[in-house]
Design an enzyme around this catalytic site. Structure first.
Site, mmCIF file in Angstrom:
data_model
loop_
_atom_site.group_PDB
_atom_site.id
_atom_site.type_symbol
_atom_site.label_atom_id
_atom_site.label_comp_id
_atom_site.label_asym_id
_atom_site.label_seq_id
_atom_site.Cartn_x
_atom_site.Cartn_y
_atom_site.Cartn_z
ATOM 1 N N GLY A 46 0.813 -1.216 0.000
ATOM 2 C CA GLY A 46 0.000 0.000 0.000
ATOM 3 C C GLY A 46 0.842 1.259 0.000
ATOM 4 C CB ILE A 91 -4.971 -9.493 7.416
ATOM 5 C CG1 ILE A 91 -4.538 -9.250 8.857
ATOM 6 C CG2 ILE A 91 -6.341 -8.882 7.153
ATOM 7 C CD1 ILE A 91 -4.349 -7.789 9.222
ATOM 8 C CE1 TYR A 148 -9.003 3.564 7.868
ATOM 9 C CE2 TYR A 148 -9.437 5.898 8.178
ATOM 10 C CZ TYR A 148 -8.546 4.859 8.035
ATOM 11 O OH TYR A 148 -7.196 5.117 8.062
HETATM 12 P P1 NAD Z 1 -3.385 1.372 1.591
HETATM 13 O O1 NAD Z 1 -4.817 1.197 1.290
HETATM 14 O O2 NAD Z 1 -2.542 2.146 0.631
HETATM 15 O O3 NAD Z 1 -2.688 -0.034 1.829
HETATM 16 C C1 NAD Z 1 -3.307 -1.053 2.560
HETATM 17 C C2 NAD Z 1 -2.762 -2.372 2.075
HETATM 18 O O4 NAD Z 1 -3.484 -3.378 2.771
HETATM 19 C C3 NAD Z 1 -2.971 -2.608 0.572
HETATM 20 O O5 NAD Z 1 -1.755 -2.945 -0.042
HETATM 21 C C4 NAD Z 1 -3.974 -3.752 0.524
HETATM 22 O O6 NAD Z 1 -3.754 -4.648 -0.556
HETATM 23 C C5 NAD Z 1 -3.716 -4.437 1.860
HETATM 24 N N1 NAD Z 1 -4.858 -5.240 2.261
HETATM 25 C C6 NAD Z 1 -6.180 -4.958 2.155
HETATM 26 N N2 NAD Z 1 -6.908 -5.988 2.575
HETATM 27 C C7 NAD Z 1 -6.039 -6.948 2.977
HETATM 28 C C8 NAD Z 1 -6.188 -8.251 3.498
HETATM 29 N N3 NAD Z 1 -7.395 -8.805 3.665
HETATM 30 N N4 NAD Z 1 -5.079 -8.948 3.815
HETATM 31 C C9 NAD Z 1 -3.850 -8.412 3.622
HETATM 32 N N5 NAD Z 1 -3.639 -7.190 3.103
HETATM 33 C C10 NAD Z 1 -4.731 -6.463 2.786
HETATM 34 O O7 NAD Z 1 -3.294 2.027 3.054
HETATM 35 P P2 NAD Z 1 -2.099 2.882 3.676
HETATM 36 O O8 NAD Z 1 -2.376 4.297 3.360
HETATM 37 O O9 NAD Z 1 -0.795 2.299 3.340
HETATM 38 O O10 NAD Z 1 -2.453 2.703 5.230
HETATM 39 C C11 NAD Z 1 -1.731 1.846 6.085
HETATM 40 C C12 NAD Z 1 -2.298 2.026 7.494
HETATM 41 O O11 NAD Z 1 -2.192 3.403 7.890
HETATM 42 C C13 NAD Z 1 -3.790 1.693 7.620
HETATM 43 O O12 NAD Z 1 -4.038 1.147 8.894
HETATM 44 C C14 NAD Z 1 -4.462 3.037 7.528
HETATM 45 O O13 NAD Z 1 -5.706 3.049 8.182
HETATM 46 C C15 NAD Z 1 -3.459 3.904 8.248
HETATM 47 N N6 NAD Z 1 -3.573 5.321 7.884
HETATM 48 C C16 NAD Z 1 -3.210 5.759 6.648
HETATM 49 C C17 NAD Z 1 -3.332 7.103 6.333
HETATM 50 C C18 NAD Z 1 -2.965 7.644 4.980
HETATM 51 O O14 NAD Z 1 -3.204 8.830 4.718
HETATM 52 N N7 NAD Z 1 -2.360 6.847 4.099
HETATM 53 C C19 NAD Z 1 -3.822 8.001 7.289
HETATM 54 C C20 NAD Z 1 -4.210 7.508 8.524
HETATM 55 C C21 NAD Z 1 -4.061 6.166 8.826
HETATM 56 N N1 SER Z 2 -5.927 9.104 4.773
HETATM 57 C C1 SER Z 2 -6.899 8.357 5.503
HETATM 58 C C2 SER Z 2 -8.237 8.434 4.859
HETATM 59 O O1 SER Z 2 -8.510 9.465 4.290
HETATM 60 C C3 SER Z 2 -7.017 8.885 6.915
HETATM 61 O O2 SER Z 2 -7.019 7.824 7.772
HETATM 62 O O3 SER Z 2 -8.988 7.514 4.953
#
Ligand code: NAD
Ligand code: SER
Length: 319
Positions: free
Chosen positions: A11, A53, A142
């Site tokens: 991700g 997962i 979420y």
């Molecule tokens: P993303 O959506 O880019 O990546 C998530 C990854 O999880 C993807 O590669 C997807 O294939 C994988 N995934 C989904 N379902 C799955 C499953 N069943 N089994 C295994 N893998 C699975 O998200 P991200 O932005 O990299 O976020 C990572 C973490 O950070 C998450 O917990 C998200 O809530 C948190 N987060 C992200 C942001 C942001 O702005 N990117 C902000 C706040 C919190």
């Molecule tokens: N970047 C994330 C979202 O917009 C915040 O957790 O869902």
């Protein structure tokens, strides 16, 4: 810790965090897993496995096979996709997390890091300088899973004496992997469109302000918390984290300093209602006090760097 398992390595955050963890622990000691195809840049440098997962048995097998003693769980369904598929968000974010916590407990994994989000807050939360301890009544599926995830993490710390850590990321802005279906995705798209077309239509209004963070700060924060001395931590799975806050108009003005002809217009969609329930600015003093957090990037410094990298990336794709 010697052997680290990353779940959700393909991700937006995982693509870069996996490589940072490999710099720290060694390529062979960071096992990259995801449900979707793992980018070659990750799979060619070190061990990787396909992992859903929700498949607890396979998760357990991988933990045993590689003698895993640290887990970073990044698998999640983000806010916008989560509103389109609430049951999927519940299933992956909750049942997935329970699998991670239970396998970690059964196999005596030393440490788990699982991020939360600004989505844990809601409309009743103080919107400015949002405190560490505050009202958590999110209105998205979420956000509900993020609050429950924080509570579960703290439960496993209190009940089983485990070491579970988490931080409430702001919107993360980066140029390697595209964001995965969140409300803050506009803050990445705007840079790509500025370079490709010189204009962008934002799906949230000009005056929408949200807390944001550039990826280099996100990587530093995550590794700092993951490696922090446990004795220094009073909080566990719910650290507020901040770097900068700005409106979409302020982003556009920052881009115009480097691309003067850049134009923006606004067509808010369903994601506006989500953004409207999240804070403007965050008080992250607990992270600063307990594990020394300090951000390095502001809006203009990030804009310069984003434009430089995306331009190079798009030129390479075209060549
Ligand atoms: P993303 O959506 O880019 O990546 C998530 C990854 O999880 C993807 O590669 C997807 O294939 C994988 N995934 C989904 N379902 C799955 C499953 N069943 N089994 C295994 N893998 C699975 O998200 P991200 O932005 O990299 O976020 C990572 C973490 O950070 C998450 O917990 C998200 O809530 C948190 N987060 C992200 C942001 C942001 O702005 N990117 C902000 C706040 C919190
Ligand atoms: N970047 C994330 C979202 O917009 C915040 O957790 O869902």
């Amino acid at each position: 810790m010697k052997n680290i398992l990353v779940i959700g390595c393909a991700g937006q955050i995982g693509t870069e965090l996996t490589m940072e963890l490999r710099k720290l622990y060694g390529d062979e000691h960071v096992i990259a897993t995801d449900l979707k195809n793992i980018p070659p840049v990750i799979s060619e440098r070190g061990p990787s496995e396909h992992l859903d997962i929700l498949d607890k048995e396979k998760l357990k097998q991988i933990v045993n096979k590689y003698s895993i003693d640290g887990i970073v769980n990044l698998a999640a369904i983000l806010s916008a996709v989560g509103e389109e598929h609430p049951m999927l968000a519940w299933n992956v974010n909750m049942n997935g997390l329970i699998n991670v916590l239970e396998v970690a407990r059964e196999q005596k994994v030393k440490r788990v890091l699982t991020p939360s989000s600004i989505a844990a807050f809601g409309p009743e939360t103080p919107i400015d300088n949002t405190p560490q301890e505050t009202v958590l009544r999110p209105k998205t599926m979420y956000g509900i899973t993020k609050v429950a995830g924080e509570l579960l993490g703290d439960y496993y710390v209190a009940k089983y004496g485990m070491d579970i850590r988490g931080l409430r990321y702001p919107g993360i802005i980066s140029h390697e992997a595209m964001p995965g279906g969140g409300t803050t995705d506009y803050a990445v798209e705007i840079y790509y469109e500025a370079i490709k077309k010189g204009k962008y239509t934002s799906f949230v209004s000009a005056d929408t302000m949200l807390p944001m963070m550039y990826m280099p700060d996100c990587l530093r924060a995550t590794i700092q918390l993951f490696t922090a001395d446990k004795a220094q931590l009073k909080h566990h799975a719910d650290f507020n984290l901040a770097a900068m806050s700005f409106t979409v108009k302020e982003m556009a003005d920052s881009i115009k300093k480097y691309i003067p002809e850049f134009e923006i217009d606004y067509k808010p969609d369903f994601r506006q209602a989500i953004a409207d329930t999240w804070p403007n600015t965050i008080d992250d003093s607990a992270a600063r006090e307990e594990w020394g957090w300090k951000p390095e990037y502001n809006l203009d410094k990030m804009t310069q760097d984003m434009l430089l990298h995306i331009k190079k990336k798009l030129e390479t794709v075209e060549a």
